[in-house]
Design an enzyme around this catalytic site. Sequence first.
Site, PDB file in Angstrom:
ATOM      1  CB  SER A 137     -12.575 -19.930  20.707  1.00 61.10           C
ATOM      2  OG  SER A 137     -13.898 -19.913  21.181  1.00 61.10           O
ATOM      3  CE  LYS A 138     -10.844 -13.452  16.908  1.00 61.88           C
ATOM      4  NZ  LYS A 138      -9.689 -13.226  17.746  1.00 61.88           N
TER       5      LYS A 138
END
Length: 490
Positions: free
Chosen positions: A260-261
């Site tokens: 994820s980010k």
Amino acid sequence: MSEVRVRIAPSPSGNLHVGTARTALFNYLFAKKNNGKFVLRIEDTDAERTSQEYIDNIFDSLKALGLNWDEGPDVGGPYGPYTQSQRFDIYPKYAQKLLDSGFAYECFCTPEELEAEKELATQNKQAYVYSKKCENLTEAEKEKLRAEGRKPAIRFNIAKAQKAFHETSMLKFDDLVKGELHMDTDLLGDFVIMKSNGTPTYNFAVVIDDMLMKISHVIRGEDHISNTFKQILIFEALGAEVPRFGHLGMILAPDRSKLSKRHGATAVSEFVEKGYLTDALINFVALLGWSPSDGQEIKTVDEIAQDFRINEISSSNSIFEYDKLNWMNSHYIKMLPIEELKEKLKPYLTKYNLNELTDAQYTRMVEITREPLTLLSDITDAVPYFFGESVEVEPEVQSEVLDTEISQNVLKEFVKQAKDWDFDEENLHEKLEAFRGQFKEQGIKPKVTMWAIRAAVTGRTRGADMTAILAILGKDKVLKRIESAIKQTV
Ligand code: GLU
């Protein structure tokens, strides 16, 4: 075998994710290997989460990666349109077909009624499946509900499909990557295929499109496995040929959680902006599940295509090692032809006035600064001293190098001698060698001599080849900077 036709079917609810890029790549490679067709389909049935910006990003990212499609929204093809929102008139016909054959039924339950069912299941600690309350409504009952203003959704009748095509509720299929997979389809519950607003659900639209677009192999992430069981039942109920399925393991972050980010970039366009080369990115992404038979990991897409076998894809999860990607990127930067590299670096040099350099000087600058670059964007901080008249000197460089008596002597002597030098690189090389030699005789190490010059000219103690830097800057700028380094100190 009939024609191999595969597809990538992204939902434009975000920028193209590297995971989707890998799925696209494996489909593309599979098509290439089998002389097949690679189709791009935009799955934008969820209007609220869709945006044109994301659609453009999907197109641009796939193109940048070289994953060109044979059929798709922009290039068309025999089975278009290739954007689901332009196919809304197609889906109801097939839903009607399933209603007519009894593989689907109308469901008039309200969201509140469904919520109550779910609540009850939770209380009883049971997994929720729809109660099938609407399965056997009579025509009169349906009319009454319609008259109340209720609009029905359409549900798929799992039990009916099981009975018609399978002996048990256990459904099996032979996955191209994972081998035999099975599931008790009783656990699926009669899922909705058309919402009460007349739009199809993901599972239904996908089947209709894969069927009409004659998709022969569906290769996608393993998060779709439970959908695949639903989709097989729909294909069968429509009397359509079921494609072969292959599910890829997930891509995890180095800490084994979902990528994820917070781990770093995840969208292809983000990687590109940060200064990753798309060739490096695609090579890296290919290794997330695929291994070259000769152990040689640096490969072009064409080389990968020759060696690619879908049944040799690892069925387990892959770890997205940013460090490895960085290593690959620096390798690709080193290998890139100089003219291409010069072009690719330009977007990261906009804060400088490139016109200060001739093309030959720019070429030389890139040649001597490319070695340590991990990202194209690293060039920004590597080259400020090639531009402008003066140079910004780091405070420690000032105090620890320029302010020393040794440095001051070196610089004064340099100005005296260099005034008469020709600043072409070859000549400078000889002159500097002799210059260092003179100071060596006085007991000053050659590297100390060079530090003084480097500090005065670049403001730093480390950097690219000093002789080349002096030649690129030219005599005027070099002497000005050195004189100012002399003047500034006491
Ligand atoms: N639109 C789906 C997604 O983005 C694609 C699923 C499929 O490949 O069938 O996850």
